[in-house]
Scaffold this motif. Structure first.
Motif, PDB file in Angstrom:
ATOM      1  N   GLN A 260     -69.139 -96.774   4.084  1.00  6.41           N
ATOM      2  CA  GLN A 260     -67.720 -95.963   3.973  1.00  6.41           C
ATOM      3  C   GLN A 260     -67.022 -96.469   5.053  1.00  6.41           C
ATOM      4  OE1 GLN A 260     -67.996 -91.664   3.413  1.00  6.41           O
ATOM      5  NE2 GLN A 260     -65.942 -91.561   4.416  1.00  6.41           N
ATOM      6  N   ILE A 261     -65.622 -96.482   4.708  1.00  9.51           N
ATOM      7  CA  ILE A 261     -64.528 -97.019   5.601  1.00  9.51           C
ATOM      8  C   ILE A 261     -63.662 -95.582   5.698  1.00  9.51           C
ATOM      9  CG2 ILE A 261     -62.347 -97.903   5.798  1.00  9.51           C
ATOM     10  CD1 ILE A 261     -63.628-100.554   4.549  1.00  9.51           C
ATOM     11  N   GLY A 262     -63.287 -95.214   6.808  1.00  9.03           N
ATOM     12  CA  GLY A 262     -62.181 -94.287   6.987  1.00  9.03           C
ATOM     13  C   GLY A 262     -62.564 -93.203   8.221  1.00  9.03           C
TER      14      GLY A 262
ATOM     15  N   CYS B 106     -66.362 -99.418   0.777  1.00 11.78           N
ATOM     16  CA  CYS B 106     -65.856 -98.380  -0.032  1.00 11.78           C
ATOM     17  C   CYS B 106     -65.226 -97.169   0.362  1.00 11.78           C
ATOM     18  CB  CYS B 106     -66.924 -97.864  -1.026  1.00 11.78           C
ATOM     19  SG  CYS B 106     -68.107 -96.851  -0.079  1.00 11.78           S
ATOM     20  N   SER B 107     -64.503 -96.468  -0.312  1.00  8.82           N
ATOM     21  CA  SER B 107     -63.640 -95.380  -0.035  1.00  8.82           C
ATOM     22  C   SER B 107     -64.854 -94.042  -0.199  1.00  8.82           C
ATOM     23  CB  SER B 107     -62.534 -95.112  -0.779  1.00  8.82           C
ATOM     24  OG  SER B 107     -62.762 -94.705  -2.048  1.00  8.82           O
ATOM     25  N   ARG B 108     -64.588 -92.966   0.518  1.00  5.41           N
ATOM     26  CA  ARG B 108     -65.560 -91.931   0.417  1.00  5.41           C
ATOM     27  C   ARG B 108     -65.866 -91.441  -1.033  1.00  5.41           C
ATOM     28  NH1 ARG B 108     -64.819 -86.417   3.793  1.00  5.41           N
ATOM     29  NH2 ARG B 108     -63.481 -85.760   2.111  1.00  5.41           N
TER      30      ARG B 108
ATOM     31  N   VAL C  76     -58.323 -98.560  -4.398  1.00  7.17           N
ATOM     32  CA  VAL C  76     -58.412 -97.651  -3.461  1.00  7.17           C
ATOM     33  C   VAL C  76     -56.880 -97.081  -3.288  1.00  7.17           C
ATOM     34  CG1 VAL C  76     -58.506 -97.120  -1.067  1.00  7.17           C
ATOM     35  CG2 VAL C  76     -60.109 -98.895  -2.112  1.00  7.17           C
ATOM     36  N   SER C  77     -56.600 -95.683  -3.583  1.00  8.50           N
ATOM     37  CA  SER C  77     -55.269 -95.283  -3.102  1.00  8.50           C
ATOM     38  C   SER C  77     -54.621 -95.361  -1.871  1.00  8.50           C
ATOM     39  CB  SER C  77     -55.331 -93.702  -3.700  1.00  8.50           C
ATOM     40  OG  SER C  77     -55.912 -92.876  -2.765  1.00  8.50           O
ATOM     41  N   GLY C  78     -55.432 -95.232  -0.857  1.00  6.38           N
ATOM     42  CA  GLY C  78     -54.815 -95.374   0.328  1.00  6.38           C
ATOM     43  C   GLY C  78     -54.647 -94.243   1.084  1.00  6.38           C
TER      44      GLY C  78
ATOM     45  N   THR D   8     -67.152 -80.777   9.594  1.00  5.03           N
ATOM     46  CA  THR D   8     -66.229 -80.121   8.442  1.00  5.03           C
ATOM     47  C   THR D   8     -65.678 -81.174   7.628  1.00  5.03           C
ATOM     48  OG1 THR D   8     -64.232 -79.550   9.656  1.00  5.03           O
ATOM     49  CG2 THR D   8     -65.937 -77.811   9.549  1.00  5.03           C
ATOM     50  N   THR D   9     -65.119 -80.948   6.512  1.00  2.00           N
ATOM     51  CA  THR D   9     -64.653 -82.114   5.651  1.00  2.00           C
ATOM     52  C   THR D   9     -62.895 -81.966   5.951  1.00  2.00           C
ATOM     53  OG1 THR D   9     -64.530 -80.505   3.983  1.00  2.00           O
ATOM     54  CG2 THR D   9     -66.421 -82.415   3.939  1.00  2.00           C
ATOM     55  N   ASP D  10     -62.741 -80.955   6.533  1.00  3.29           N
ATOM     56  CA  ASP D  10     -61.148 -80.877   6.727  1.00  3.29           C
ATOM     57  C   ASP D  10     -60.611 -81.171   8.221  1.00  3.29           C
ATOM     58  OD1 ASP D  10     -62.051 -78.401   7.718  1.00  3.29           O
ATOM     59  OD2 ASP D  10     -60.495 -77.508   7.238  1.00  3.29           O
TER      60      ASP D  10
HETATM   61  C1  LIG Z   1     -61.117 -84.842   6.828  1.00  4.92           C
HETATM   62  C2  LIG Z   1     -61.282 -85.813   5.703  1.00  4.92           C
HETATM   63  C3  LIG Z   1     -61.962 -86.829   5.840  1.00  4.92           C
HETATM   64  C4  LIG Z   1     -61.900 -88.054   4.930  1.00  4.92           C
HETATM   65  N1  LIG Z   1     -62.597 -89.227   5.361  1.00  4.92           N
HETATM   66  C5  LIG Z   1     -62.385 -90.204   4.392  1.00  4.92           C
HETATM   67  C6  LIG Z   1     -62.987 -91.443   4.859  1.00  4.92           C
HETATM   68  O1  LIG Z   1     -63.591 -91.729   5.960  1.00  4.92           O
HETATM   69  N2  LIG Z   1     -63.006 -92.580   3.961  1.00  4.92           N
HETATM   70  C7  LIG Z   1     -62.254 -92.283   2.813  1.00  4.92           C
HETATM   71  O2  LIG Z   1     -62.255 -93.191   1.844  1.00  4.92           O
HETATM   72  N3  LIG Z   1     -61.742 -91.109   2.256  1.00  4.92           N
HETATM   73  C8  LIG Z   1     -61.649 -90.097   3.143  1.00  4.92           C
HETATM   74  N4  LIG Z   1     -61.211 -88.777   2.769  1.00  4.92           N
HETATM   75  C9  LIG Z   1     -60.879 -88.604   1.515  1.00  4.92           C
HETATM   76  C10 LIG Z   1     -59.521 -89.263   1.257  1.00  4.92           C
HETATM   77  O3  LIG Z   1     -58.537 -88.279   1.491  1.00  4.92           O
HETATM   78  C11 LIG Z   1     -59.273 -89.762  -0.338  1.00  4.92           C
HETATM   79  O4  LIG Z   1     -59.566 -88.588  -1.076  1.00  4.92           O
HETATM   80  C12 LIG Z   1     -60.132 -91.021  -0.632  1.00  4.92           C
HETATM   81  O5  LIG Z   1     -60.025 -91.901   0.369  1.00  4.92           O
HETATM   82  C13 LIG Z   1     -59.791 -91.434  -2.131  1.00  4.92           C
HETATM   83  O6  LIG Z   1     -60.654 -92.446  -2.317  1.00  4.92           O
HETATM   84  P1  LIG Z   1     -59.929 -93.569  -3.297  1.00  4.92           P
HETATM   85  O7  LIG Z   1     -58.554 -94.074  -2.910  1.00  4.92           O
HETATM   86  O8  LIG Z   1     -61.095 -94.459  -3.488  1.00  4.92           O
HETATM   87  O9  LIG Z   1     -59.732 -92.586  -4.957  1.00  4.92           O
HETATM   88  P2  LIG Z   1     -58.324 -92.279  -5.607  1.00  4.92           P
HETATM   89  O10 LIG Z   1     -57.628 -91.426  -4.262  1.00  4.92           O
HETATM   90  O11 LIG Z   1     -58.768 -91.460  -6.607  1.00  4.92           O
HETATM   91  O12 LIG Z   1     -57.870 -93.649  -5.811  1.00  4.92           O
HETATM   92  C14 LIG Z   1     -58.075 -94.401  -6.633  1.00  4.92           C
HETATM   93  C15 LIG Z   1     -57.049 -95.585  -7.005  1.00  4.92           C
HETATM   94  O13 LIG Z   1     -57.588 -96.574  -7.840  1.00  4.92           O
HETATM   95  C16 LIG Z   1     -56.542 -97.040  -8.537  1.00  4.92           C
HETATM   96  N5  LIG Z   1     -56.892 -97.439  -9.793  1.00  4.92           N
HETATM   97  C17 LIG Z   1     -57.783 -96.697 -10.715  1.00  4.92           C
HETATM   98  N6  LIG Z   1     -58.237 -97.685 -11.755  1.00  4.92           N
HETATM   99  C18 LIG Z   1     -57.781 -98.742 -11.485  1.00  4.92           C
HETATM  100  C19 LIG Z   1     -57.713 -99.976 -11.868  1.00  4.92           C
HETATM  101  N7  LIG Z   1     -58.313-100.070 -13.171  1.00  4.92           N
HETATM  102  N8  LIG Z   1     -57.202-101.128 -11.324  1.00  4.92           N
HETATM  103  C20 LIG Z   1     -56.441-100.829 -10.381  1.00  4.92           C
HETATM  104  N9  LIG Z   1     -56.401 -99.830  -9.643  1.00  4.92           N
HETATM  105  C21 LIG Z   1     -57.148 -98.564 -10.180  1.00  4.92           C
HETATM  106  C22 LIG Z   1     -55.674 -95.899  -8.963  1.00  4.92           C
HETATM  107  O14 LIG Z   1     -54.164 -96.084  -8.977  1.00  4.92           O
HETATM  108  C23 LIG Z   1     -55.531 -94.932  -7.459  1.00  4.92           C
HETATM  109  O15 LIG Z   1     -54.726 -95.426  -6.457  1.00  4.92           O
HETATM  110  C24 LIG Z   1     -61.319 -87.802   3.644  1.00  4.92           C
HETATM  111  C25 LIG Z   1     -60.745 -86.574   3.501  1.00  4.92           C
HETATM  112  C26 LIG Z   1     -60.794 -85.824   4.469  1.00  4.92           C
HETATM  113  C27 LIG Z   1     -59.877 -84.327   3.897  1.00  4.92           C
END
Ligand SMILES: Cc1cc2nc3c(=O)[nH]c(=O)nc-3n(C[C@H](O)[C@H](O)[C@H](O)COP(=O)(O)OP(=O)(O)OC[C@H]3O[C@@H](n4cnc5c(N)ncnc54)[C@H](O)[C@@H]3O)c2cc1C
Lengths: 262, 419
Positions: free
Chosen positions: B326-328, B311-313, B344-346, A120-122
């Motif tokens: 994909q990392i995570g 990359c992130s998800r 990546v937001s983290g 599941t995704t959660d």
């Molecule tokens: C059960 C479960 C499992 C998951 N597994 C994973 C997993 O394995 N891997 C994973 O990555 N995620 C996973 N997720 C999703 C995770 O919760 C986040 O939603 C995801 O990591 C967010 O990815 P992101 O940081 O790329 O995107 P966002 O959260 O959207 O962050 C984007 C970031 O980029 C910054 N940004 C935007 N534009 C610019 C710019 N021009 N210059 C500088 N900074 C900029 C923003 O400030 C923001 O902080 C999972 C979620 C769940 C519920």
């Protein structure tokens, strides 16, 4: 062939965080949806139905609003729907979830094949499928990437085992969990979507299962317990680099050189 | 029966506003205002217990189930499952042995390794000698490769003989298929993909993992059952150093039934697929990237550094990057020497897969982005402006560099026919 597909309703793109001042869990985000991995499970069932003929029953455990997930499954091709909902099921870990699903399937359905999504995704555990198979005493294969042949006695599948892909003949009844990419999930049919509103869902509670001992379900039936939840802490001794892109780049170059990456 | 109990007398005394506030304590909408009982809890409850912690004193109470199962609560030792293919153990095995030894030391507990296979005697001796653990081995022609039923039977037999307090399994495809089956047969707890483990003095294993799909971590325990089972991904813990000196300690055991309702028809070994877990340097892109064109900038930087792009998800979900990168939590766990995250937001699900990197450089335009809480270098700014400058400056600094070897084929592909 009678196929059961296990589905779960999961939060949409919910962001959950602990409020720093009050310690309360905050949730913001859009409504619940059908676990995306389950779309592949449903599609697998529909494909088998189209090729070999089958009846597809979806089953879910969850709060009453999880009925939405069953309706979504109707629109995607499921024929029947079962929902397990009872206060006694709340707080279930994967073991108690699988036990309840096994109870629902075992007491209510004739089945040849059970198809689950990969995870599941959660929760992300991938544990419910194998656990369910164990409770029903049937064989299971995880990470199935293709259905090669389906007969009345057995099914041939290929599964990604990590370092190799294995081909297997599995005796029916059995359970499989299918990987993303096994088939391309279809979009819900508009016609079916309209019909799904009227379609009946069989709702089962604790009393409808063969084992009515509440200690076997929900929190009581869950060996794992959450002791504490917390927000991760910050890294100490951090270097902050800001300024113009040009300055930032030179400082980064400098650091990368210091760290011997350049 | 364990569960949440509401003090209804207290609930009836609450004002409407207070009831409303109490209802909002729950992030899962499980607390309902009820005309008869004042308050009630519905089946959405996840037993996170935050209402107890944050609600009015005594309103919510957690009641433990009075009886314990009492199964081997005094059991000792930690067992590690050895995953292997073609006579070679998966490296996650050694990481888990290292962790098990570290956890077991303060309590003076033994550490066991469980090897199920066919003619794996050499591997058993090698593991025992190299890591000073007691290896239990079950050899049988039907156990040559992983099949859920006979492997479960062998695993459960081992637990019956050794009665370990905790069992660690690599969260590989095999581990994720085998461990739940074993845990269910034993009716014990299994926690998936732990990112940290601790052992309490009373032997309780604290299993830490991201929870509830949010930016939060949970400490999970299995207080009433033994063994306590956990899976852990590859590269979460460090590989221990080999000892080489110890005399191997290997015990053979048999399993009653090796029957399987699954017949293996053959296998195809996979070609070495891309594994970002093996990369020493990683450039990881987040949702800031919305096109292949933008991603090609990250690729340029990666090429200059000899790094892999990850990359992130959301980028995988958007179809911009293949899933293997994909990392995570639901991707790969990586532990490179250097990782540069770009936009990546983290989220904890992302950081769970990379926070053990030696050096973390994070670039994000939002100075409050959670990624900065794990970063050693917090770079605040626009990722594309910085990338452009960085690529320019590094290219200038390393003018006659002969990298840029053509990208190897990274499609998932098979080697040979079914054997
Ligand atoms: C059960 C479960 C499992 C998951 N597994 C994973 C997993 O394995 N891997 C994973 O990555 N995620 C996973 N997720 C999703 C995770 O919760 C986040 O939603 C995801 O990591 C967010 O990815 P992101 O940081 O790329 O995107 P966002 O959260 O959207 O962050 C984007 C970031 O980029 C910054 N940004 C935007 N534009 C610019 C710019 N021009 N210059 C500088 N900074 C900029 C923003 O400030 C923001 O902080 C999972 C979620 C769940 C519920």
């Amino acid at each position: 062939m009678n196929i059961i597909v296990c589905v779960k309703q999961v939060p949409g793109t919910t962001k959950v965080a602990v409020d720093e001042n009050t310690g309360v869990l905050l949730r913001s985000g859009v409504e619940a949806k059908l676990n995306p991995y389950d779309l592949y499970a449903l599609e697998t069932a529909v494909q088998i139905k189209q090729t070999y003929g089958a009846t597809i029953t979806v089953i879910t455990m969850g709060p009453p609003q999880a009925a939405e997930a069953v309706r979504e499954a109707f629109a995607l091709g499921a024929d029947n729907g079962i929902m397990l909902t009872d206060m006694a099921f709340a707080g279930a870990d994967t073991l108690a979830t699988a036990y309840a699903l096994a109870g629902g399937i075992g007491t209510r359905c004739k089945y040849d094949l059970i198809v689950c999504g990969k995870q599941t995704t959660d929760g992300d555990t991938a544990q419910v499928g194998p656990s369910l198979a164990e409770f029903l005493d049937i064989p299971h294969m995880s990470n199935v990437i293709s259905i090669d042949k389906a007969g009345s006695e057995n099914i041939h599948v290929s599964a990604d085992i990590g370092e190799y892909v294995g081909a297997y003949e599995i005796k029916l009844p059995c359970a499989i969990t299918v990987d993303k990419g096994i088939y391309v999930p279809r979009l819900p049919s508009y016609k079916r979507m309209l019909e799904s509103v009227k379609q009946e869902i069989t709702v089962l509670g604790l009393e409808d299962l063969a084992d009515t001992n509440p200690k076997m379900y929900g929190l009581s039936g869950s060996p794992t317990q959450v002791e504490k939840i917390y927000q991760p802490e910050a890294e100490a001794g951090q270097v902050i680099i800001d300024g113009s892109p040009n300055d930032i780049a030179s400082r980064l170059c400098h650091e990368l050189r210091e760290l011997k990456y350049l | 029966m364990a569960g949440l109990r509401i003090n209804h007398d207290l609930a009836h005394k609450l004002s409407e506003a207070e009831l409303d506030a109490v209802q909002k304590l729950c992030a899962f909408d499980a607390v309902e205002v009820d005309t008869e009982d004042g308050l009630s809890v519905n089946s959405s409850c996840k037993m996170c217990k935050l209402c107890i912690e944050n609600g009015p004193e005594g309103l919510f109470e957690y009641v433990e189930s009075p009886e314990t199962t009492g199964i081997n609560m005094d059991s000792k030792g930690i067992a590690v499952y050895v995953e292997h293919t073609l006579g070679k153990a998966h490296p996650v095995t050694f990481e888990l042995i290292g962790k098990a030894k570290e956890l077991a030391k303060p309590l003076g507990w033994p550490v066991y390794a469980l090897l199920i296979g066919c003619e794996q005697d050499d591997l058993a001796k090698e593991i025992s000698a190299n890591y000073d653990v007691h290896v239990y081995i079950c050899n049988h022609p039907n156990l040559e490769r992983f099949l859920p039923e006979p492997y479960t039977a062998a695993f459960v037999t081992f637990i019956d003989i050794v009665k370990p307090s905790s069992v660690l399994v690599g969260a590989t495809v095999v581990g994720r298929s085998l461990a739940p089956r074993v845990a269910s047969r034993l009716r014990t707890g299994l926690t998936a993909d732990c990112t940290a483990l601790e052992l309490k003095e009373n032997g309780d294993l604290v299993q830490i993992r991201p929870a509830f799909g949010g930016n939060i971590m949970a400490r999970i325990v299995t207080p009433m059952h033994r063994p306590q089972m956990a899976t852990v991904r590859y590269k979460v813990f460090d590989a221990p150093v080999k000892l080489q000196a110890a005399t191997p300690q290997v015990t053979y055991f048999d399993v009653e039934s090796v029957t399987s309702r699954i017949a293996p028809l053959g296998i195809v070994l996979k070609d070495k697929t891309l594994d970002i877990a093996n990369a020493e340097i990683i450039v990881a892109c987040g949702r800031a990237f919305t096109s292949h064109k933008q991603l090609s900038l990250a690729k340029q930087l990666a090429d200059l550094l000899g790094a892999e792009v990850a990359c992130s998800r959301p980028l995988v979900e958007a179809g911009l990057v293949e899933p293997a990168r994909q990392i995570g939590q639901s991707g790969r766990t990586v532990k490179p020497k250097l990782i540069i995250t770009l936009g990546v937001s983290g989220a904890v699900q992302f950081t769970a897969g990379m926070k053990n990197a030696e050096t973390i450089i994070a670039v994000n335009s939002d100075k409050d982005a959670p990624i900065f809480s794990v970063a050693h270098y917090a770079v605040v700014g626009d990722v594309f402006e910085i990338l452009a400058q960085l690529i320019k400056q590094i290219s200038e600094a390393t003018t006659n560099n002969n990298n840029n070897t053509p990208e190897k084929e990274e499609q998932f592909c098979y080697r040979g026919e079914y054997v």
